[in-house]
Design a protein around this motif. Sequence first.
Motif, short mmCIF file in Angstrom:
data_model
loop_
_atom_site.label_atom_id
_atom_site.label_comp_id
_atom_site.label_asym_id
_atom_site.label_seq_id
_atom_site.Cartn_x
_atom_site.Cartn_y
_atom_site.Cartn_z
N GLN A 86 74.68 85.02 71.74
CA GLN A 86 74.99 85.47 70.39
C GLN A 86 75.67 86.83 70.39
O GLN A 86 75.32 87.73 71.15
CB GLN A 86 73.71 85.53 69.55
CG GLN A 86 73.03 84.18 69.35
CD GLN A 86 73.94 83.18 68.64
OE1 GLN A 86 74.43 83.46 67.54
NE2 GLN A 86 74.14 82.02 69.24
N MET A 87 76.66 86.97 69.52
CA MET A 87 77.31 88.26 69.32
C MET A 87 76.35 89.21 68.62
O MET A 87 75.68 88.85 67.65
CB MET A 87 78.57 88.11 68.47
CG MET A 87 79.62 87.16 69.05
SD MET A 87 80.63 87.97 70.31
CE MET A 87 81.90 86.72 70.53
N VAL A 88 76.26 90.41 69.12
CA VAL A 88 75.49 91.47 68.47
C VAL A 88 76.44 92.63 68.23
O VAL A 88 77.01 93.18 69.18
CB VAL A 88 74.30 91.93 69.34
CG1 VAL A 88 73.56 93.08 68.67
CG2 VAL A 88 73.36 90.78 69.62
N ASN A 129 81.96 79.27 67.51
CA ASN A 129 81.33 79.37 66.19
C ASN A 129 79.81 79.29 66.24
O ASN A 129 79.15 79.48 65.22
CB ASN A 129 81.90 78.29 65.26
CG ASN A 129 81.65 76.88 65.81
OD1 ASN A 129 80.81 76.67 66.69
ND2 ASN A 129 82.39 75.91 65.30
N GLY A 130 79.25 78.98 67.39
CA GLY A 130 77.80 78.95 67.52
C GLY A 130 77.17 77.64 67.12
O GLY A 130 75.95 77.48 67.20
N ALA A 171 79.29 90.14 72.85
CA ALA A 171 78.28 89.51 73.70
C ALA A 171 78.43 90.08 75.11
O ALA A 171 79.54 90.29 75.60
CB ALA A 171 78.47 87.99 73.72
N ALA A 185 80.48 83.59 66.34
CA ALA A 185 79.05 83.88 66.46
C ALA A 185 78.55 84.10 67.88
O ALA A 185 77.55 84.78 68.09
CB ALA A 185 78.24 82.75 65.82
N ALA A 186 79.21 83.50 68.87
CA ALA A 186 78.64 83.51 70.22
C ALA A 186 79.77 83.43 71.25
O ALA A 186 80.94 83.27 70.91
CB ALA A 186 77.66 82.34 70.41
#
Length: 207
Positions: free
Chosen positions: A93-95, A124-125, A99, A54-55
């Motif tokens: 955060q991954m977009v 994993n965020g 990132a 996630a990040a």
Amino acid sequence: ADDNGIVGRSVLGCGGCHGGNATPGLNVQVQQPNGIRTGDVANFNVVVAQGNLAAAGINLAIRNAQNQNAGVITPGAATQVLDGELTHVAPVQMVGGAANFPFTWGVPAQHGVYTLTLAACAVNGINGADPNDQWRVLNAINLTVRGASITSPAGNTYCKGDAVNIAWTQTGYANFRIELTADNGASWDVLDNNINANANAYVWIIP
């Protein structure tokens, strides 16, 4: 990635908190300008890409040959400078599976080769470390800062027929043209149009 950023890990990596072994396949890229000169403000961006986490967070340093932090790193969005090194403010955060960590580097006035080191971690965020997180230490990147410095002559007085030793140090050049001005730069005469920059010296006989 440490929730508030971390330094001192750009060579050591993120093992221990984020799993014992590095993940060589973690996609980490450093986007940098083509050609860096002394005094530049150079734009960089670190991209950490991982589609299943996630990040991400990073720790980056740029050092000189004496292993000292060099130049001035100015953080961009989501990053900060701690103890002269770049790190995240919070996990980014991954977009679209990636990132971004943009920053600028105020290049030192001294030409030479500087070294960029970087550790990146995809997480994993969720607060706290997870052994399933992925991290990687990127191979050190050499940043060649182009420039030249005249070391001789330096304020000497010469006469007709004297041999003047023109000496310099340089980084990143193949050839030089040597010019002379007798009117504070209003006009210039070419002494030699094609000198090997690595020669580091040229002898001119005053006519």
